[in-house]
Design an enzyme around this catalytic site. Structure first.
Site, PDB file in Angstrom:
ATOM      1  N   ILE A  14       0.831  -1.207   0.000  1.00 21.41           N
ATOM      2  CA  ILE A  14       0.000   0.000   0.000  1.00 21.41           C
ATOM      3  C   ILE A  14       0.866   1.258   0.000  1.00 21.41           C
ATOM      4  O   ILE A  14       0.599   2.216  -0.733  1.00 21.41           O
ATOM      5  CB  ILE A  14      -0.950   0.011   1.215  1.00 21.41           C
ATOM      6  CG1 ILE A  14      -1.891  -1.204   1.174  1.00 21.41           C
ATOM      7  CG2 ILE A  14      -1.761   1.307   1.252  1.00 21.41           C
ATOM      8  CD1 ILE A  14      -2.800  -1.252  -0.043  1.00 21.41           C
ATOM      9  N   GLY A 112      -6.384  -2.608   8.292  1.00 21.66           N
ATOM     10  CA  GLY A 112      -5.980  -3.699   9.167  1.00 21.66           C
ATOM     11  C   GLY A 112      -6.044  -3.335  10.640  1.00 21.66           C
ATOM     12  O   GLY A 112      -6.055  -4.213  11.504  1.00 21.66           O
ATOM     13  N   CYS A 142      -9.889  -3.017   1.776  1.00 18.05           N
ATOM     14  CA  CYS A 142     -10.291  -3.112   0.370  1.00 18.05           C
ATOM     15  C   CYS A 142     -11.722  -3.631   0.221  1.00 18.05           C
ATOM     16  O   CYS A 142     -12.542  -3.023  -0.482  1.00 18.05           O
ATOM     17  CB  CYS A 142      -9.324  -4.009  -0.397  1.00 18.05           C
ATOM     18  SG  CYS A 142      -8.968  -5.595   0.400  1.00 18.05           S
ATOM     19  N   ARG A 170      -9.012 -13.420  -1.806  1.00 14.68           N
ATOM     20  CA  ARG A 170      -7.701 -13.907  -2.230  1.00 14.68           C
ATOM     21  C   ARG A 170      -6.917 -14.358  -1.003  1.00 14.68           C
ATOM     22  O   ARG A 170      -7.090 -13.845   0.103  1.00 14.68           O
ATOM     23  CB  ARG A 170      -6.953 -12.837  -3.026  1.00 14.68           C
ATOM     24  CG  ARG A 170      -6.707 -11.537  -2.261  1.00 14.68           C
ATOM     25  CD  ARG A 170      -5.343 -11.509  -1.645  1.00 14.68           C
ATOM     26  NE  ARG A 170      -5.084 -10.259  -0.938  1.00 14.68           N
ATOM     27  CZ  ARG A 170      -5.173 -10.117   0.370  1.00 14.68           C
ATOM     28  NH1 ARG A 170      -5.606 -11.121   1.109  1.00 14.68           N
ATOM     29  NH2 ARG A 170      -4.848  -8.980   0.951  1.00 14.68           N
ATOM     30  N   HIS A 222     -10.298  -9.977  -5.046  1.00 13.41           N
ATOM     31  CA  HIS A 222     -11.451 -10.550  -4.349  1.00 13.41           C
ATOM     32  C   HIS A 222     -12.657 -10.537  -5.289  1.00 13.41           C
ATOM     33  O   HIS A 222     -12.765  -9.674  -6.165  1.00 13.41           O
ATOM     34  CB  HIS A 222     -11.819  -9.728  -3.109  1.00 13.41           C
ATOM     35  CG  HIS A 222     -10.698  -9.516  -2.147  1.00 13.41           C
ATOM     36  ND1 HIS A 222     -10.065 -10.543  -1.489  1.00 13.41           N
ATOM     37  CD2 HIS A 222     -10.110  -8.376  -1.706  1.00 13.41           C
ATOM     38  CE1 HIS A 222      -9.131 -10.047  -0.688  1.00 13.41           C
ATOM     39  NE2 HIS A 222      -9.143  -8.728  -0.812  1.00 13.41           N
TER      40      HIS A 222
END
Length: 342
Positions: A14, A112, A142, A170, A222
């Protein structure tokens, strides 16, 4: 024009993307990037002439021994910045926050971290104004970003009653697929709802959303399947028009050969997107179905890229260099080349 000086702590998946995006903005200046690594990843930052900082003096010695020109430590970088974006691995950012607070430095953490870390979770099209002038915020993950974008579009059109989604996640980031991940199996998350539904409600508590998630053996992106109960019966075009009100939802079609996430990734590479990134939610127009007051649709999320425009907008909101959400979103979209149809 006064430019906001942006520091980035963590030059990974990121962080490097945020750094590149900041460098594209005419109202921002990259004060520097900070990390602990000494391999090819940080050497890319040097090649791009980004000011590089080490986390502390010990890591500075290691980086300098590896031939990396270091401008100073994180403490030095903090002094040069108006705001810092913490892109360090999960749970590490929470340990860095005290440093930012001591320096009275505005900061952004990524999805996170827990909502309680900042007390505010951000998604540009939903709650930009609530971040104006804040000392800190959290750009949601995300998957959560995609949920908030799509459901906000339906909500703003007066169509959303409740939403139930299944996420095929994923297994790991692509560059780590030789180290982590799963092979020849599917791993369902034990808890329902999975964390993404409650996370979306940290941005918008009014969303009636429940998610379930399955980890799958691939790393490109994803895939989400959604069943939404509408507030009333509606036609397909009305629903599509609602999605079109989001400048960060792009419609795609099976008929164009975009029938799988690897084909979508190849398209991003063909479009010369940096790293093959897709900042938009890619939603299948010709798969979408409406039956009475029930809506069914699916979309793909680029887990490495979708939060980048949100982070840029969060910087503008917190520093108040742009108080109007639409103006900020427009500037960010233009600089990164976002589209509403592929």
């Amino acid at each position: 024009m006064k430019k906001v000086k942006v520091a980035i702590n963590g030059y990974g998946v990121i962080g490097k993307r945020v750094a590149d995006a900041v460098a594209l903005q005419d109202d921002m200046e990259l004060a520097g990037v900070c990390d602990i690594i000494t391999d090819w990843r940080i050497k890319i930052a040097v090649q791009r002439e980004y000011p590089v900082f080490a986390f502390n003096d010990d890591f500075r010695k290691q980086m300098e021994n590896a031939g990396i020109k270091v401008q100073g430590t994180l403490s030095d970088l903090i002094q040069k910045a108006d705001i810092i974006v913490d892109c360090t691995p999960k749970k590490i950012a929470a340990k860095n926050i005290e440093k930012y607070k001591e320096a009275n430095l505005k900061f952004i953490v990524q999805g996170g971290e827990k909502h309680e870390t900042t007390g505010h979770s951000f998604s540009a099209e939903n709650n930009y104004e609530t971040a104006l002038g804040r000392e800190s915020t959290r750009v949601v993950s995300c998957n959560t970003t995609s949920i908030v974008r799509t459901l906000t579009a339906l909500k703003n059109a007066g169509l959303l009653k409740k939403a139930r989604g299944t996420l095929l996640r994923r297994a790991t980031d692509p560059w780590e697929s030789h180290l982590n991940g799963i092979m020849n199996t599917l791993v369902p998350e034990k808890e329902i709802p999975s964390h993404q539904g409650p996370d979306a409600q940290t941005v918008d508590p009014d969303l009636d959303v429940i998610t379930a998630a399955v980890k799958v053996p691939e790393t490109l992106s994803h895939l989400h399947y959604w069943n939404v109960q509408l507030t009333r019966e509606a036609g397909k075009e009305e629903v599509l028009d609602a999605f079109r009100t989001s400048t960060r939802v792009a419609l795609i079609n099976y008929s164009d050969g975009l029938s799988a996430n690897n084909a979508i990734k190849e398209l991003m590479l063909a479009l010369n997107r940096p790293y093959g990134d897709m900042y938009e939610v890619a939603l299948w127009e010709d798969m979408l179905k409406v039956q009475g007051d029930e809506l069914f649709y699916a979309y793909v999320v680029d887990n490495q890229a979708i939060v980048i425009p949100e982070t840029i907008d969060a910087i503008r909101a917190m520093t108040e260099i742009e108080k109007d959400s639409e103006n900020s979103i427009r500037k960010t979209n233009k600089s990164l080349g976002l589209r509403q149809k592929f």
